[in-house]
Design a protein around this motif. Sequence first.
Motif, PDB file in Angstrom:
ATOM      1  N   SER A  87     -20.792 -34.571  79.241  1.00 29.45           N
ATOM      2  CA  SER A  87     -20.246 -34.329  77.915  1.00 29.45           C
ATOM      3  C   SER A  87     -19.612 -35.558  77.276  1.00 29.45           C
ATOM      4  N   LYS A  88     -19.254 -36.550  78.054  1.00 28.94           N
ATOM      5  CA  LYS A  88     -18.554 -37.699  77.484  1.00 28.94           C
ATOM      6  C   LYS A  88     -19.532 -38.822  77.175  1.00 28.94           C
ATOM      7  N   GLU A  89     -19.718 -39.108  75.905  1.00 26.94           N
ATOM      8  CA  GLU A  89     -20.611 -40.198  75.510  1.00 26.94           C
ATOM      9  C   GLU A  89     -19.922 -41.545  75.708  1.00 26.94           C
ATOM     10  N   ILE A  90     -20.647 -42.464  76.326  1.00 29.08           N
ATOM     11  CA  ILE A  90     -20.130 -43.825  76.484  1.00 29.08           C
ATOM     12  C   ILE A  90     -20.486 -44.629  75.242  1.00 29.08           C
ATOM     13  N   ILE A  91     -21.753 -44.536  74.854  1.00 31.61           N
ATOM     14  CA  ILE A  91     -22.250 -45.286  73.695  1.00 31.61           C
ATOM     15  C   ILE A  91     -23.535 -44.623  73.225  1.00 31.61           C
ATOM     16  N   GLY A  92     -23.857 -44.814  71.968  1.00 30.83           N
ATOM     17  CA  GLY A  92     -25.088 -44.257  71.416  1.00 30.83           C
ATOM     18  C   GLY A  92     -25.569 -45.111  70.262  1.00 30.83           C
ATOM     19  N   GLY A  93     -26.790 -44.845  69.830  1.00 30.63           N
ATOM     20  CA  GLY A  93     -27.341 -45.606  68.714  1.00 30.63           C
ATOM     21  C   GLY A  93     -28.820 -45.329  68.556  1.00 30.63           C
ATOM     22  N   GLU A  94     -29.516 -46.248  67.903  1.00 28.62           N
ATOM     23  CA  GLU A  94     -30.943 -46.082  67.666  1.00 28.62           C
ATOM     24  C   GLU A  94     -31.755 -46.823  68.711  1.00 28.62           C
TER      25      GLU A  94
ATOM     26  N   PRO B  14     -35.897 -37.579  70.201  1.00 29.12           N
ATOM     27  CA  PRO B  14     -37.063 -38.223  69.576  1.00 29.12           C
ATOM     28  C   PRO B  14     -36.937 -38.251  68.060  1.00 29.12           C
ATOM     29  N   SER B  15     -37.682 -39.169  67.466  1.00 31.73           N
ATOM     30  CA  SER B  15     -37.613 -39.356  66.020  1.00 31.73           C
ATOM     31  C   SER B  15     -38.251 -38.191  65.272  1.00 31.73           C
ATOM     32  N   GLU B  16     -37.723 -37.952  64.118  1.00 31.49           N
ATOM     33  CA  GLU B  16     -38.294 -36.959  63.207  1.00 31.49           C
ATOM     34  C   GLU B  16     -38.335 -37.578  61.818  1.00 31.49           C
ATOM     35  N   ASN B  17     -39.353 -37.247  61.056  1.00 28.83           N
ATOM     36  CA  ASN B  17     -39.490 -37.736  59.683  1.00 28.83           C
ATOM     37  C   ASN B  17     -39.430 -39.260  59.602  1.00 28.83           C
ATOM     38  N   ASN B  18     -40.120 -39.930  60.528  1.00 26.50           N
ATOM     39  CA  ASN B  18     -40.210 -41.395  60.542  1.00 26.50           C
ATOM     40  C   ASN B  18     -38.862 -42.094  60.708  1.00 26.50           C
ATOM     41  N   THR B  19     -37.901 -41.428  61.323  1.00 27.83           N
ATOM     42  CA  THR B  19     -36.630 -42.084  61.631  1.00 27.83           C
ATOM     43  C   THR B  19     -36.657 -42.503  63.094  1.00 27.83           C
ATOM     44  N   PRO B  20     -35.929 -43.562  63.452  1.00 29.37           N
ATOM     45  CA  PRO B  20     -35.922 -43.993  64.855  1.00 29.37           C
ATOM     46  C   PRO B  20     -35.296 -42.944  65.767  1.00 29.37           C
ATOM     47  N   ALA B  21     -35.764 -42.908  67.005  1.00 27.96           N
ATOM     48  CA  ALA B  21     -35.147 -42.035  68.008  1.00 27.96           C
ATOM     49  C   ALA B  21     -33.720 -42.497  68.237  1.00 27.96           C
ATOM     50  N   ARG B  22     -32.847 -41.577  68.602  1.00 28.46           N
ATOM     51  CA  ARG B  22     -31.463 -41.903  68.897  1.00 28.46           C
ATOM     52  C   ARG B  22     -31.217 -41.753  70.380  1.00 28.46           C
ATOM     53  N   TYR B  23     -30.425 -42.667  70.951  1.00 28.89           N
ATOM     54  CA  TYR B  23     -30.104 -42.601  72.375  1.00 28.89           C
ATOM     55  C   TYR B  23     -28.608 -42.413  72.551  1.00 28.89           C
TER      56      TYR B  23
END
Length: 167
Positions: free
Chosen positions: A127-134, A106-115
């Motif tokens: 453990s292996k990330e396929i993709i991530g971002g906002e 979840p977001s903190e300090n008015n920054t977008p949540a990251r997925y």
Amino acid sequence: MQTTTKTKNIFLNAIDLAQIVDMIVPCADLSEYGSTTVLGYVNFKITDGKLLKVCATDGSRLAVGDFIASYIADTFNYNIPASAFAAIRKLKKSDLQFGVYLVVDPSENNTPARYSLQLHKYVTDYSKEIIGGECHTGDYPRYEELMPRDFKQSIDILNVKSAMRFG
């Protein structure tokens, strides 16, 4: 992506994941419109305990699916870019045989949540990330208002003789 105590996880098994990718994600295809609005995202929302509702719309098509998901989150309502699922389409079926974790910080300090979409290789480990971002920060369209709550229909049938007599 580092997980914290606030991190929210949903496990999507391989069958549900295939349905989400094949039936729901294409309805967020904005190639026709070239827009970068919230419509280019897939909304994941948990309601009623373990009911996961997934929705996508491009403004002319709407796809909604209800899934029973294993998750570690009491509430969940995030907009994940539809383009993130292109990376899943490129994986082999053997890689996706168990499923995928959708992990959100979840977001903190008015920054977008990251997925992060992460491969589920072992029963207790992802453990292996396929993709991530906002995640998208805007409100997803209120598609529930467009969907009928039930499909009951009623038809009034007039007595033909009395209808002809009066009219």
